[in-house]
Design an enzyme around this catalytic site. Structure first.
Site, PDB file in Angstrom:
ATOM      1  N   ASP A 182       0.915  -1.319   0.047  1.00 32.61           N
ATOM      2  CA  ASP A 182       0.058  -0.162  -0.026  1.00 32.61           C
ATOM      3  C   ASP A 182       0.880   1.531  -0.009  1.00 32.61           C
ATOM      4  O   ASP A 182       1.759   1.339   0.918  1.00 32.61           O
ATOM      5  CB  ASP A 182      -0.927   0.020   1.227  1.00 32.61           C
ATOM      6  CG  ASP A 182      -1.892   1.129   1.250  1.00 32.61           C
ATOM      7  OD1 ASP A 182      -2.296   1.563   0.207  1.00 32.61           O
ATOM      8  OD2 ASP A 182      -2.318   1.427   2.260  1.00 32.61           O
TER       9      ASP A 182
ATOM     10  N   ARG B  14      -8.421  13.860   5.733  1.00 31.25           N
ATOM     11  CA  ARG B  14      -9.257  13.880   4.479  1.00 31.25           C
ATOM     12  C   ARG B  14     -10.613  14.130   4.961  1.00 31.25           C
ATOM     13  O   ARG B  14     -10.972  14.196   6.209  1.00 31.25           O
ATOM     14  CB  ARG B  14      -9.353  12.444   4.056  1.00 31.25           C
ATOM     15  CG  ARG B  14      -8.481  11.929   2.895  1.00 31.25           C
ATOM     16  CD  ARG B  14      -8.085  10.715   2.740  1.00 31.25           C
ATOM     17  NE  ARG B  14      -9.414   9.777   2.590  1.00 31.25           N
ATOM     18  CZ  ARG B  14      -9.562   9.196   1.298  1.00 31.25           C
ATOM     19  NH1 ARG B  14      -8.981   9.358   0.334  1.00 31.25           N
ATOM     20  NH2 ARG B  14     -10.863   8.696   1.140  1.00 31.25           N
TER      21      ARG B  14
ATOM     22  N   GLU C 280      -2.672   0.234  -4.672  1.00 26.56           N
ATOM     23  CA  GLU C 280      -2.503  -1.064  -3.691  1.00 26.56           C
ATOM     24  C   GLU C 280      -2.384  -2.286  -4.645  1.00 26.56           C
ATOM     25  O   GLU C 280      -2.958  -2.261  -5.508  1.00 26.56           O
ATOM     26  CB  GLU C 280      -3.822  -1.127  -2.616  1.00 26.56           C
ATOM     27  CG  GLU C 280      -3.771  -0.518  -1.680  1.00 26.56           C
ATOM     28  CD  GLU C 280      -5.145  -0.765  -0.704  1.00 26.56           C
ATOM     29  OE1 GLU C 280      -5.229  -0.126   0.163  1.00 26.56           O
ATOM     30  OE2 GLU C 280      -5.802  -1.703  -1.173  1.00 26.56           O
TER      31      GLU C 280
END
Length: 708
Positions: free
Chosen positions: A11, A59, A115
């Site tokens: 990731d 976020r 990913e």
DNA sequence: CATGGTCAAATG
DNA sequence: CATTTGAC
């Protein structure tokens, strides 16, 4: 066994931010967030780097809020193209990473732009076999282990490796993961984290435990203690409604609590599949394989028009359809070049008012922006127009999918495989056509693959010949069109030719023939390959047919309501063929004949039966071919053997050995290949309106070059 | 207007 | 095939 695989989840750390930081050297190490649509309240944040996270930026914040929390934050803006956020920069970066990852294993599943899952079981086993399996602390510099220290874990697995084989393999997997991450950093400049476990769910879960630039190993026996403190919703698949339902109905908060319920009890609350999945996951068991996939299965573009921004007029809708179509066409064209494939289906997505989103799909055979837009508009008109003729579109999207490998394939195996896939696909298109035909929406509703309606609803045998040969249940030596058949035939001929030689031949057949055709007609250059001879004699009549039909734009293709290709009659089977499908159709005959490899080069299985004989063009070509090679495949292989006996030279362009006598042709081939690509490109960028769609592939090339 | 835009997979 | 769900 649930511990027999070693799975790694890679990731990328705050990937978009890293991309921006690597593009702007002076941003390195400073707090940064990536925002899109920055005009309203500073734009929406889609990625935050770690310095900015330290200051509380997350976020879901707007740019303005982030600046309040962290005044010196850098807000990198996603470029805007065609009124939409353009994330191609990050897509490209993600592809670079994936390109590094595949060098470790093909058992790679790209889960998103940043990913990927890797099944490295084979790599681990190989290292053990080779004795390349000494594990030291220095090999795991950025590794943590759930439930123990890294040192303790290493000591344990090295001392008990025979009793604790699976943890030893995990440790070795950790070593490999470190190597993978180091390589990714070295090649791309991007840092990432990793999770190493026995399955995907656990690898994913554990990857997030230590970030950034770290990796985490999860021994299977540490699952209970990990689950004890992991909120259920953190587990992949439980982050949504299903997770909520579980928490509510079972009265649990943490993953570990789920083990208190028997499979039977779970079965009473959830459906069979969910229950057994949950039961297993709660025990750290997940048998989902790593599905080897490097490229996405669909390419789409969509946009919301919330509230007041809703699209109310047709012109607006057409405008946005245009933007979306431009976006996907650009990406599809790139995809075609990179991945040798073409999408065969397009989906129009739309949302109105507060209704749920809907979608309509139809078959697509060319990347033609104009047609995508006009078909999209027809669908919106049909399904979204209100009684007063106005609209209220709150969401619009286009998505292309159902990819099939490009015919201009690379190996003889994919050549045959494509014939199979195409035929199977037609079968499904056929069903679609039945639906869309009446509505005049689909691209291909007049294609040969549409079944004619019959009162008794039995299958039309004329349509059947286009896929009867690939029915897996009825594969025979004579009629199958699949990879296995191609390979078995190759074995039968007992050829010792390399795949590259075959590929070269196929490419030659595809690329060089125009020039060779001319030369052939001039009776020069006697040394053409079999494919060239074959094509220039066999398909010449079709080329002529095609040319004579090139004015059909003014004749039978002028139906205003019908957006379809103009059609051509195939001289081999007399079927009416949509011109854009003609190449595929000819390839079908070609491959069929090739596979048959019988003395009589009959192009159409139908002709073998008592059906009436085809018209003259066929007879002409049939005769010519008989003269030249009665057994195409034999001739083909013979041809290659001869070539291989000669001395050869390495081509500067492709670095392959080429026989001296073939060198000129070979160089021409590269030239032709380039030309071929250019022509294909022109076809796509042309904003064609109600114009004959030029045939693709070799016929397109032939026509373009001969009419120039 | 107000996370938004892309994806994949399951399901009926 | 169309819809729903879930994830990044």
């Amino acid at each position: 066994m649930c511990t027999n695989r070693i799975i790694v989840l890679i990731d990328m750390d705050c990937f978009y931010c890293q991309v921006e930081e690597n593009l702007n050297a002076n941003w390195k190490g400073k707090p940064l967030a990536v925002v899109q649509y920055n005009q309203w309240r500073g734009g929406g944040i889609i990625a935050v780097n770690y310095p900015a996270r330290d200051q509380g930026v997350t976020r879901h914040m707007r740019g303005d809020e982030a600046r309040k929390k962290c005044p010196d934050i850098i807000l990198a803006k996603v470029p805007q193209v065609r009124g939409k956020a353009d994330i191609s920069k990050y897509r490209d970066a993600g592809k670079k990473v994936a390109d590094v990852l595949v060098t470790f294993t093909q058992q790679l599943e790209r889960a998103s732009v940043d990913e990927a899952y890797l099944d490295i079981t084979n790599i681990v086993d190989k290292r053990i076999q080779e004795g390349n399996d000494i594990i030291t602390r220095a090999q795991l510099p950025n590794t943590l282990v759930v439930g123990s220290t890294t040192e303790g874990f290493i000591e344990n697995v090295t001392q008990n490796r025979t009793f604790d084989e699976y943890n030893f393999k995990l440790a070795l997997g950790g070593v490999i993961a470190e190597e993978i991450r180091r390589k990714v950093l070295e090649v791309t400049g991007y840092k990432c984290s990793a999770g190493i476990a026995h399955n995907k769910i656990l690898a994913k879960l554990v990857c997030g435990l230590h970030k950034p630039n770290k990796q985490t190993i999860l021994p299977q026996e540490a699952v209970p203690q990990l689950y004890a403190e992991i909120p259920l919703k953190k587990v992949q698949g439980l982050g949504g409604k299903f997770g909520n339902k579980i928490m509510q109905r079972l009265g649990v908060k943490f993953m570990g609590e789920v083990t208190k319920f028997s499979q039977n009890e779970l079965g009473k609350i959830f459906d069979e599949k969910s229950a057994s999945w949950l039961y297993n996951i709660a025990r750290g068991i997940d048998n989902e394989p790593v599905n080897a996939r490097l490229v996405s299965k669909s390419i789409g573009s969509c946009k919301q028009f919330a509230g007041r921004a809703a699209l109310c007029e047709k012109q607006e809708i057409e405008h946005w359809l245009n933007e979306l179509a431009e976006d996907i066409c650009e990406r599809l064209t790139k995809d075609m070049k990179e991945n040798n494939r073409k999408a065969h289906q397009i989906v129009v997505n739309f949302g109105q008012d507060d209704e749920v989103h809907s979608s309509k799909s139809y078959p697509m055979n060319s990347y033609d922006k104009g047609r995508i837009v006009s078909n999209g508009l027809k669908i919106i008109e049909k399904y979204c127009a209100k009684s007063d003729g106005t609209y209220r579109i709150t969401f619009l999207g286009l998505s292309a999918g159902n990819f099939q490998e490009f015919k201009k394939g690379n190996e003889i195996t994919s050549f045959f495989k494509n014939m199979q896939n195409n035929a199977i696909n037609r079968k499904s298109i056929e069903n679609v056509s039945a639906l869309t035909n009446a509505e005049n929406i689909a691209d291909d509703n007049d294609s040969i693959y549409s079944r004619t309606t019959e009162e008794d609803s039995s299958i039309d045998t004329d349509s059947l010949i286009f896929y009867e040969n690939i029915n897996p249940e009825s594969v025979t030596r004579d009629n199958c069109l699949n990879t296995a058949a191609a390979e078995s035939i190759m074995n039968e001929v007992n050829c010792d030719i390399s795949r590259d030689s075959i590929r070269e031949e196929i490419n030659t057949y595809e690329g060089i023939s125009p020039m060779q055709t001319d030369e052939f007609e001039n009776n020069e250059k006697p040394q053409e390959s079999f494919f060239i001879k074959y094509f220039s004699t066999h398909f010449k009549s079709d080329l002529d047919t095609l040319k004579s039909n090139s004015d059909c734009e003014d004749t039978n293709c002028n139906d205003k309501s019908l957006d379809s290709d103009c059609s051509i009659q195939c001289s081999y089977c007399e079927k009416t063929i949509v011109s854009s499908e003609y190449q595929t159709h000819l390839d079908y005959h070609f491959a069929l004949n090739l596979v048959k490899n019988e003395s009589e080069p009959i192009m159409n299985p139908r002709a073998q039966s008592s059906r009436k004989k085809p018209v003259s063009p066929k007879k002409v070509s049939k005769k010519k071919v008989k003269d030249q090679s009665q057994k195409p495949l034999d001739a083909f292989f013979k041809n290659i053997r001869v070539i291989q006996d000669e001395s050869s030279e390495v081509c500067k362009e492709c670095h392959k050995a080429v026989p001296i006598s073939e060198l000129d042709i070979h160089k021409d081939y590269h030239l032709a290949k380039k030309l071929h690509f250019e022509i294909n490109e022109k076809q796509q960028s042309k904003g064609v309106k109600r114009k004959l769609h030029e045939p693709k592939g070799i016929l397109g090339f032939l026509q373009s070059s001969t009419t120039l």
